[in-house]
Motif scaffolding. Structure first.
Motif, PDB file in Angstrom:
ATOM      1  N   ALA A 251     -52.382 -38.087 -21.132  1.00  0.00           N
ATOM      2  CA  ALA A 251     -52.719 -38.428 -22.513  1.00  0.00           C
ATOM      3  C   ALA A 251     -51.577 -39.274 -23.082  1.00  0.00           C
ATOM      4  O   ALA A 251     -50.426 -38.841 -23.003  1.00  0.00           O
ATOM      5  CB  ALA A 251     -52.914 -37.163 -23.338  1.00  0.00           C
TER       6      ALA A 251
ATOM      7  N   GLN B 118     -64.588 -35.124 -18.398  1.00  0.00           N
ATOM      8  CA  GLN B 118     -63.271 -35.073 -17.762  1.00  0.00           C
ATOM      9  C   GLN B 118     -62.513 -36.398 -17.815  1.00  0.00           C
ATOM     10  O   GLN B 118     -61.476 -36.549 -17.183  1.00  0.00           O
ATOM     11  CB  GLN B 118     -63.358 -34.541 -16.320  1.00  0.00           C
ATOM     12  CG  GLN B 118     -63.869 -33.113 -16.250  1.00  0.00           C
ATOM     13  CD  GLN B 118     -63.735 -32.477 -14.889  1.00  0.00           C
ATOM     14  OE1 GLN B 118     -63.839 -33.133 -13.865  1.00  0.00           O
ATOM     15  NE2 GLN B 118     -63.515 -31.172 -14.857  1.00  0.00           N
TER      16      GLN B 118
ATOM     17  N   SER C  94     -55.289 -31.599 -20.220  1.00  0.00           N
ATOM     18  CA  SER C  94     -55.757 -32.900 -20.697  1.00  0.00           C
ATOM     19  C   SER C  94     -54.829 -34.037 -20.280  1.00  0.00           C
ATOM     20  O   SER C  94     -54.906 -35.132 -20.815  1.00  0.00           O
ATOM     21  CB  SER C  94     -55.912 -32.884 -22.213  1.00  0.00           C
ATOM     22  OG  SER C  94     -54.693 -32.542 -22.853  1.00  0.00           O
TER      23      SER C  94
ATOM     24  N   ASP D   8     -54.979 -42.023 -22.414  1.00  0.00           N
ATOM     25  CA  ASP D   8     -55.613 -42.391 -21.157  1.00  0.00           C
ATOM     26  C   ASP D   8     -54.989 -43.662 -20.581  1.00  0.00           C
ATOM     27  O   ASP D   8     -54.576 -44.553 -21.313  1.00  0.00           O
ATOM     28  CB  ASP D   8     -57.125 -42.553 -21.326  1.00  0.00           C
ATOM     29  CG  ASP D   8     -57.481 -43.644 -22.317  1.00  0.00           C
ATOM     30  OD1 ASP D   8     -56.857 -43.711 -23.379  1.00  0.00           O
ATOM     31  OD2 ASP D   8     -58.397 -44.439 -22.017  1.00  0.00           O
TER      32      ASP D   8
ATOM     33  N   SER E  23     -59.863 -38.638 -19.034  1.00  0.00           N
ATOM     34  CA  SER E  23     -58.624 -38.326 -19.734  1.00  0.00           C
ATOM     35  C   SER E  23     -58.582 -39.062 -21.077  1.00  0.00           C
ATOM     36  O   SER E  23     -59.084 -40.187 -21.181  1.00  0.00           O
ATOM     37  CB  SER E  23     -57.421 -38.730 -18.877  1.00  0.00           C
ATOM     38  OG  SER E  23     -57.452 -40.130 -18.596  1.00  0.00           O
ATOM     39  N   PRO E  24     -58.074 -38.387 -22.118  1.00  0.00           N
ATOM     40  CA  PRO E  24     -57.417 -37.069 -22.104  1.00  0.00           C
ATOM     41  C   PRO E  24     -58.347 -35.909 -22.465  1.00  0.00           C
ATOM     42  O   PRO E  24     -57.892 -34.913 -23.036  1.00  0.00           O
ATOM     43  CB  PRO E  24     -56.335 -37.249 -23.167  1.00  0.00           C
ATOM     44  CG  PRO E  24     -56.978 -38.134 -24.190  1.00  0.00           C
ATOM     45  CD  PRO E  24     -57.868 -39.079 -23.410  1.00  0.00           C
ATOM     46  N   HIS E  25     -59.632 -36.004 -22.144  1.00  0.00           N
ATOM     47  CA  HIS E  25     -60.539 -34.890 -22.415  1.00  0.00           C
ATOM     48  C   HIS E  25     -60.164 -33.693 -21.544  1.00  0.00           C
ATOM     49  O   HIS E  25     -59.747 -33.849 -20.395  1.00  0.00           O
ATOM     50  CB  HIS E  25     -61.983 -35.305 -22.144  1.00  0.00           C
ATOM     51  CG  HIS E  25     -62.434 -36.453 -22.996  1.00  0.00           C
ATOM     52  ND1 HIS E  25     -63.489 -37.271 -22.656  1.00  0.00           N
ATOM     53  CD2 HIS E  25     -61.965 -36.932 -24.181  1.00  0.00           C
ATOM     54  CE1 HIS E  25     -63.658 -38.192 -23.588  1.00  0.00           C
ATOM     55  NE2 HIS E  25     -62.747 -38.003 -24.525  1.00  0.00           N
ATOM     56  N   VAL E  26     -60.330 -32.513 -22.068  1.00  0.00           N
ATOM     57  CA  VAL E  26     -59.913 -31.286 -21.388  1.00  0.00           C
ATOM     58  C   VAL E  26     -60.793 -31.053 -20.154  1.00  0.00           C
ATOM     59  O   VAL E  26     -62.018 -30.924 -20.265  1.00  0.00           O
ATOM     60  CB  VAL E  26     -59.994 -30.082 -22.348  1.00  0.00           C
ATOM     61  CG1 VAL E  26     -59.599 -28.794 -21.638  1.00  0.00           C
ATOM     62  CG2 VAL E  26     -59.099 -30.313 -23.561  1.00  0.00           C
TER      63      VAL E  26
ATOM     64  N   GLN F 182     -54.390 -26.264 -23.485  1.00  0.00           N
ATOM     65  CA  GLN F 182     -55.031 -27.550 -23.709  1.00  0.00           C
ATOM     66  C   GLN F 182     -54.130 -28.711 -23.315  1.00  0.00           C
ATOM     67  O   GLN F 182     -54.577 -29.706 -22.721  1.00  0.00           O
ATOM     68  CB  GLN F 182     -55.455 -27.658 -25.177  1.00  0.00           C
ATOM     69  CG  GLN F 182     -56.198 -28.935 -25.547  1.00  0.00           C
ATOM     70  CD  GLN F 182     -55.269 -30.056 -25.994  1.00  0.00           C
ATOM     71  OE1 GLN F 182     -54.101 -29.810 -26.306  1.00  0.00           O
ATOM     72  NE2 GLN F 182     -55.787 -31.277 -26.005  1.00  0.00           N
TER      73      GLN F 182
END
Length: 475
Positions: free
Chosen positions: A67, A250, A64, A69, A252-255, A60
């Protein structure tokens, strides 16, 4: 053969990733493919070069980055491109301010900004779906965001070929009444749908409020694709918020693996459906979201004749990934507009739809100048079926990750989407007169919008669901 054989155009627009960050190592850098050489860098605050890099593996934490963002407002992007928030009219982008702008976010309520985070890129092994489809069909290595601006201006461009002079998401300017490609399709009786997960940003366009029935939950896209029920144009919006599942946009910081799973679901449904041989799929991103890219954006045709301030929308935003899929495309295609001609941008989607369905005049000067996608459809027959299906990497968030996501603060896009929910009509059930009355009150400022304060993602999700429940019974 070619564009005239395409009956169904499908666009999936994801969030906030640059070309270099996602596809920079798809192929070795060459005259044909303008990817990363591996030596690119940006200076930090002390002038020390910070090079592009990759965090190996698929945990993870690696998937991501960056991070927290990066900054993505108009002034942030100016800094990233020019090294200053206020470039002169004749300034040329140096692509040298990404790291320093990211470090500056640490003073804006985003602690722990590591200098190299925005210089990170993924490898094809980490993004097997996006990279695999790019190789199986086509990648465009010169597709630029329509403007060096935030999410909303660029999403407006894909629908309306203009941002109406607004360079940031906020402050919002309801009602947004720009003419859209959806209205052109309506005028020629071509069916269209917007498929969404939690809230469709495209519903900002007031001209679409009378067509609320064209907005459908994403699960219906899968059914339509597999059963042969696709409309002429499908626009897909990802999940922007955390609820029972984490965002798959997608941003950031989404996986990013969750976005890969979404892309795979879209492709697999199309590939298994009876309309596959007449379908064109475009997977792209609204803007770069502060992630490094080394290619300077060129000048662009402004959408209108009257200049707008502080920005006249006369240059493109940063390069973003664009993967084009169709059985009329030879595998391994690298698409790029001819040298010294107008490059591809989001309004190329509008240009393609107008050409294929004979929709009439351009919406603005921008889509009038944009190249359409007919040049990529070079096979005489739909003979490239590509992989029968694609598989994303596994990723299942833990309950603690979901709980943490629920308590996270909103990013700028999510804050603006909460404002969208607050400004929508309370219901469409009372008919066109009620909707028109609401619109007129927004125009004149006669309506007082009570937007509930949202402290975190969980509160925003609850608020948005409540506002949309009267519009979409399935919610």
């Amino acid at each position: 053969m070619g564009l005239g054989d395409i009956d169904h155009v499908v666009v999936l627009m994801l969030e906030n990733r640059s070309f270099d960050s996602m596809l920079g190592t798809l192929y070795p850098r060459s005259a044909q493919f303008e990817g990363l050489a591996g030596t690119e860098s940006n200076p930090d605050d002390a002038g020390k070069p910070v090079a592009v890099w990759n965090s190996p593996g698929t945990p993870q934490a690696s998937m991501s980055i960056p991070a927290p963002d990066p900054g993505e407002q108009f002034t942030d992007i100016n800094m990233q491109l020019f090294g200053t928030a206020t470039p002169g009219p004749s300034a040329a982008p140096t692509m040298s301010g990404f790291v320093r702008n990211y470090l500056a976010q640490g003073g804006s309520g985003k602690p722990n900004c590591q200098a190299n985070a925005v210089m990170h890129h993924f490898t094809p092994a980490q993004l097997p779906v996006l990279s695999g489809l790019a190789k199986a069909f086509a990648v465009c290595d010169h597709w630029f965001a329509s403007a060096p601006c935030q999410t909303w201006p660029n999403r407006f461009f894909v629908h309306t070929a203009t941002a109406n002079g607004y360079e940031n998401n906020t402050p919002t300017h309801f009602p947004y009444e720009m003419a859209s490609i959806f209205q052109q399709l309506e005028a020629k009786a071509y069916p269209w749908k917007v498929y969404f997960h939690d809230i469709p940003q495209s519903l900002t366009l007031a001209g679409l409020w009378p067509h609320i029935g064209n907005f459908r939950l994403f699960e219906e896209f899968e059914k339509d694709a597999r059963s042969g029920g696709l409309p002429a144009y499908s626009f897909i919006e990802p999940r922007y918020f955390s609820d029972l599942a984490l965002p798959n946009d997608q941003h950031s910081p989404h996986v990013v693996t969750l976005g890969e799973q979404l892309i795979a679901t879209v492709y697999n449904a199309l590939r298994a459906g009876p309309q596959w041989s007449k379908t064109l799929l475009v997977v792209t991103y609204d803007e770069h979201g502060g992630c490094f890219d080394h290619v300077p954006p060129p000048a662009a045709v402004p959408p209108g004749d009257t200049p707008t301030a502080p920005f006249n929308f006369d240059r493109y935003g940063v390069r973003v990934p664009a993967v084009i899929v169709s059985p009329f495309i030879p595998p391994g295609t690298i698409l790029r507009a001819p040298a010294r001609s107008t490059p591809y941008d989001h309004t190329s989607i509008i240009a393609t739809l107008r050409k294929r369905f004979d929709l009439g005049a351009p919406l603005t000067r921008r889509d009038a100048a944009a190249p359409d996608l007919s040049a990529v459809l070079t096979l005489d027959s739909p003979s490239n079926d590509g992989p029968a299906n694609v598989t994303a990497l596994d990723y299942a968030p833990s309950p603690s990750e979901i709980a943490a996501a629920h308590m996270a603060p909103l990013n700028d896009h999510q804050t603006a989407l909460a404002s969208l929910a607050a400004h929508l009509p309370a219901t469409m059930l009372l008919g066109a007169a009620h909707t028109q009355s609401h619109l007129e009150q927004l125009r004149t400022g006669a309506i007082s919008i009570e937007q509930k304060a949202v402290r975190n993602i969980a509160a925003a999700t609850h608020f948005i669901k409540g506002r949309l429940r009267n519009l979409f019974a399935s919610l």
